[in-house]
Design an enzyme around this catalytic site. Structure first.
Site, PDB file in Angstrom:
ATOM      1  N   VAL A 149     134.143 -16.788 -92.079  1.00 53.53           N
ATOM      2  CA  VAL A 149     132.684 -16.645 -92.141  1.00 53.53           C
ATOM      3  C   VAL A 149     131.995 -17.974 -91.879  1.00 53.53           C
ATOM      4  CG1 VAL A 149     130.768 -16.152 -93.716  1.00 53.53           C
ATOM      5  CG2 VAL A 149     132.729 -14.603 -93.626  1.00 53.53           C
ATOM      6  N   GLU A 150     132.518 -19.047 -92.454  1.00 51.73           N
ATOM      7  CA  GLU A 150     131.852 -20.343 -92.334  1.00 51.73           C
ATOM      8  C   GLU A 150     131.949 -20.941 -90.941  1.00 51.73           C
ATOM      9  OE1 GLU A 150     129.981 -21.918 -94.415  1.00 51.73           O
ATOM     10  OE2 GLU A 150     130.235 -20.600 -96.148  1.00 51.73           O
TER      11      GLU A 150
END
Length: 393
Positions: free
Chosen positions: A175-176
């Site tokens: 996600v990051e």
């Protein structure tokens, strides 16, 4: 990711508005980064409800991180005066050589584009139906499974030691930074200098992080002028701010360094350690889809802390659906109501869900991380005797 309205606003800011991280921590105009954690404003219940009985205590959290004082952040003061105050502040707080701080600070360059980026109007608020596909798609899921397969031995070692399942570590990185592919192009020194001295609304936070950056350089023997990251100063695959790196970075391979840029063992161990420090419960449930009774009134809790006993939520008309995980009587949950692709969805967020929101304060972010982790695990044959376990739903 909240109760803290000041110094926890870093991988801390209002993020109840569910934006698409780009990748989640570093590239949003409204990030406030903890490892990347964001701050959710209090919201009141929308309807009267049956007597709650006593609420459960909130999950204990680490101490607040220092904010730069007004002598550094007051825009009414001349900038040269504020810079000298910063040198005194950073050197005094972290035992740094003032001349070295001054020399390093002289290398920083103001970047108007960073102020423009963090000041740009908020994106359109997304519903869960719009937000979820950003992270729950074939590319992200298959990428996570491939990443886990490539690094399984290291990830499973960290999971066994920490109790944080490997798939959650992988999902955070996915996600990051899309599994380490997009970590940010800005020089961190420039980003924090620009925001500390050129962006008054968040100057106390970013001034504090700039001081932590110099302390990090001393701690780890890093040339801070060479570090790159997001326009808000978040770094590496896990998008840690300097204070998160210093507080929760972990030497995962025993080489005496905490390298969150290029050492995968350290990166995996640090993400897990961030979760543990914020209250992760080994083998604990994360979230459960909830059923709403037909006569139940709307209820919007004023906190993401899991302080509501399941019995109290049941009296309101919200219970875990059949087959969904439950928690013990001495634990609790919070309630989420989201607009999904098939209509209104209700979720009970447990202790470990709250911990994910300490990484980024958006509940949609936390649910996306959880569901991506579950999808990664579903396509990755777990090793026998997995010590970390896999939380339900």
């Amino acid at each position: 990711m909240i109760r803290r309205a000041t110094s926890r606003q870093y991988r801390s800011w209002p993020r109840w508005r569910p934006l698409a991280p780009a990748l989640a921590c570093g590239l949003l105009a409204s990030v406030a980064l903890a490892a990347c954690a964001t701050h959710a404003p209090a919201r009141a219940s929308t309807a009267a409800a049956p007597a709650e009985g006593p609420l459960l205590p909130p999950i204990p959290q680490p101490p607040e991180r220092p904010l730069a004082p007004p002598a550094v952040t007051d825009p009414a003061l001349p900038q040269a005066q504020r810079i000298e105050a910063f040198v005194d502040y950073a050197a005094g707080l972290y035992g740094l050589d003032p001349a070295a701080v001054r020399t390093q600070l002289a290398q920083a360059r103001f970047q108007q584009g960073i102020v423009d980026a963090i000041s740009r109007p908020a994106e359109k608020v997304r519903t869960w139906a719009q937000y979820r596909p950003i992270f729950l798609n074939d590319a992200r899921i298959q990428g996570g499974r491939a990443f886990y397969a490539e690094h399984r031995a290291a990830l499973d070692r960290v999971a066994a030691r920490s109790g944080v399942p490997a798939e959650y570590i992988v999902a955070i990185i996915g996600v990051e930074t899309s599994y380490g592919r997009i970590t940010g192009k800005y020089r961190v020194l420039d980003a924090l200098y620009t925001l500390a001295f050129g962006y008054a609304p968040r100057a106390p936070f970013f001034g504090g992080e700039l001081a932590q950056l110099f302390a990090l350089g001393k701690d780890e023997g890093i040339d801070v002028a060479a570090l790159t990251g997001s326009y808000a100063g978040a770094m590496g695959w896990g998008q840690f701010m300097p204070s998160s790196w210093r507080n929760w970075g972990k030497d995962g391979d025993g080489d005496g360094r905490r390298d969150l840029i290029g050492d995968r063992d350290d990166i995996f161990a640090s993400i897990a350690n961030y979760f543990v420090a914020h209250g992760w419960q080994r083998g604990g449930a994360v979230v459960a889809r909830a059923a709403r009774a037909p006569a139940a009134a709307d209820f919007v809790p004023d906190t993401l802390d899991p302080v509501y006993p399941l019995a109290a939520l049941a009296r309101r008309g919200y219970t875990p659906q059949p087959g969904e995980p439950r928690v013990a009587a001495d634990q609790g949950a919070t309630l989420l109501a989201l607009d999904g692709a098939a209509g209104r969805e209700y979720w009970l967020g447990y202790r470990n869900f709250y911990v994910i929101t300490r990484y980024n304060r958006s509940p949609m972010y936390a649910l996306a991380v959880h569901q991506l982790a579950q999808a990664i695990r579903a396509g990755s044959e777990p090793p026998s005797g997995d010590a970390a376990g896999t939380p339900g739903a």
